[in-house]
Design a protein around this motif. Structure first.
Motif, PDB file in Angstrom:
ATOM      1  N   SER A 103      36.781  -4.387  70.288  1.00 61.39           N
ATOM      2  CA  SER A 103      35.594  -3.538  70.394  1.00 61.39           C
ATOM      3  C   SER A 103      35.358  -2.765  69.100  1.00 61.39           C
ATOM      4  O   SER A 103      34.224  -2.673  68.614  1.00 61.39           O
ATOM      5  N   LEU A 104      36.411  -2.210  68.547  1.00 55.27           N
ATOM      6  CA  LEU A 104      36.261  -1.441  67.309  1.00 55.27           C
ATOM      7  C   LEU A 104      35.768  -2.327  66.166  1.00 55.27           C
ATOM      8  O   LEU A 104      34.936  -1.905  65.358  1.00 55.27           O
ATOM      9  N   ALA A 105      36.261  -3.546  66.110  1.00 57.59           N
ATOM     10  CA  ALA A 105      35.801  -4.467  65.060  1.00 57.59           C
ATOM     11  C   ALA A 105      34.318  -4.775  65.232  1.00 57.59           C
ATOM     12  O   ALA A 105      33.562  -4.812  64.252  1.00 57.59           O
ATOM     13  N   THR A 106      33.899  -4.998  66.469  1.00 62.72           N
ATOM     14  CA  THR A 106      32.483  -5.291  66.729  1.00 62.72           C
ATOM     15  C   THR A 106      31.613  -4.085  66.412  1.00 62.72           C
ATOM     16  O   THR A 106      30.517  -4.230  65.840  1.00 62.72           O
ATOM     17  N   LEU A 107      32.091  -2.903  66.770  1.00 62.59           N
ATOM     18  CA  LEU A 107      31.323  -1.678  66.543  1.00 62.59           C
ATOM     19  C   LEU A 107      31.383  -1.203  65.088  1.00 62.59           C
ATOM     20  O   LEU A 107      30.597  -0.347  64.690  1.00 62.59           O
ATOM     21  N   ARG A 108      32.342  -1.734  64.343  1.00 61.89           N
ATOM     22  CA  ARG A 108      32.564  -1.335  62.944  1.00 61.89           C
ATOM     23  C   ARG A 108      32.958   0.145  62.876  1.00 61.89           C
ATOM     24  O   ARG A 108      32.388   0.942  62.138  1.00 61.89           O
TER      25      ARG A 108
END
Length: 336
Positions: A103-108
């Motif tokens: 999720s953090l990677a997708t949200l940047r």
């Protein structure tokens, strides 16, 4: 927009933008329109986004990641969630961390402000009579919650990957309330906040729902409350925007709410406006999660919020329709 304290955390806008509409759970939209909706929400004062990878199989989080491209406004906060069931037992900590990192990677982003357990919490040895699949897919026992889930959340917090953690309060009411009385306790609970006191299809247990008591218990114990299901998946709007079977829980609630729609017409109000303002007036609700999929729907809810929470007299008229299932009330000043 009105600002309220989210439990013991920080101030948030009275409205939170949910990810269900952005992920097309509530009907189709386009990536471009969803991005524009996110940007408008932030421009109009919304300071919290409530997301999950299961909203459109990552689409909601992809929309928000694309909206800001890593340049997040400093005041804007975000949640994400993870669902756990028996199929994940033995590897819960790894599942939580892997889901969060995706999720953090997708949200940047480097951190989620709140990370939710998006599963039902139930007493040990409890059986979901009408929904046996819940055990495998989306439910954890009290022993698993206290022995594995809480320690995993606390480790993620110590690593700096999350600022706080919370629970989705749609499991067994007695377990949800016990969780909020315990230590460590969730910083936030997501609780049903609508004039029917209904979670519709989200409710998989047989016992009476107790959303008002869940909200009161949260307030008594310093736990923030994010209200969900203000229009009960469309059941409290003028017309459902998708076909549903006659026995679908949301369709049943839509039929049940006919007297509410009649009252809204008498008052010259859109049912959805009235339902949102009712939810905003529920004592103990810190912020209300809205499920919109485009700017037009967002503007409608923003207009409702701008009118302020419903006055006590109108709330009483709605409650007098007898649409809520009554359960014994836990007073705000009850012993913890």
């Amino acid at each position: 927009m009105e600002t309220r304290e989210l439990g013991a955390l920080w101030p948030v806008s009275a409205l939170t933008l949910g990810g269900g509409g952005l992920g097309q759970i509530w009907g189709p939209t386009t990536r471009e329109e969803a991005i524009a909706t996110v940007k408008l929400a932030v421009d109009r004062g919304i300071t919290l986004l409530d997301l999950a990878p299961l909203y459109g199989r990552g689409e909601a989080e992809a929309v928000v990641g694309a909206a800001f491209e890593g340049n997040w406004p400093s005041h804007l906060r975000v949640t994400t969630k993870c669902m756990i069931g028996a199929r994940h037992f033995g590897d819960i900590a790894a599942r939580l961390e892997a889901s969060l990192l995706r999720s953090l990677a997708t949200l940047r982003r480097e951190q989620a402000d709140i990370f939710f357990l998006h599963s039902n919490i139930h007493p040990d040895s409890y059986v979901y009579e009408g929904a046996p699949e819940m055990h495998e897919r989306a439910a954890v026992s009290w022993a698993v919650y206290t022995g594995e889930v809480i320690p995993a959340f606390e480790r993620l917090k110590a690593k700096g990957l999350i600022g706080a953690w919370g629970i989705t309060g749609t499991g067994l009411p007695r377990s949800i309330m016990e969780a909020m009385r315990g230590e460590p306790k969730p910083a936030v609970v997501q609780a049903v906040a609508n004039l029917l006191d209904s979670a519709g299809g989200m409710r998989r247990y047989q016992e009476p729902p107790e959303p008002r008591n869940i909200i009161r218990t949260a307030r008594n114990n310093g736990v923030g409350v994010m209200g969900i299901r203000a229009v009960q998946a469309g059941a409290l709007t003028a017309a459902l925007d998708r076909p549903l079977a006659a026995d679908d829980p949301e369709m049943q609630d839509y039929r049940k709410a006919a007297p509410f729609r009649a009252l809204a017409a008498e008052l010259g109000e859109e049912p959805a406006h009235l339902a949102h303002r009712y939810a905003l007036a529920i004592e103990g609700v810190d912020t209300l999660v809205i499920g919109v999929k485009n700017r037009r729907e967002l503007e409608d809810v923003l207009d409702a919020e701008a009118k302020g929470p419903l006055d006590a007299e109108t709330v009483q008229r709605i409650d007098a329709l007898g649409l809520r299932r009554q359960v014994p009330r836990i007073p705000l000043d009850a012993p913890l």
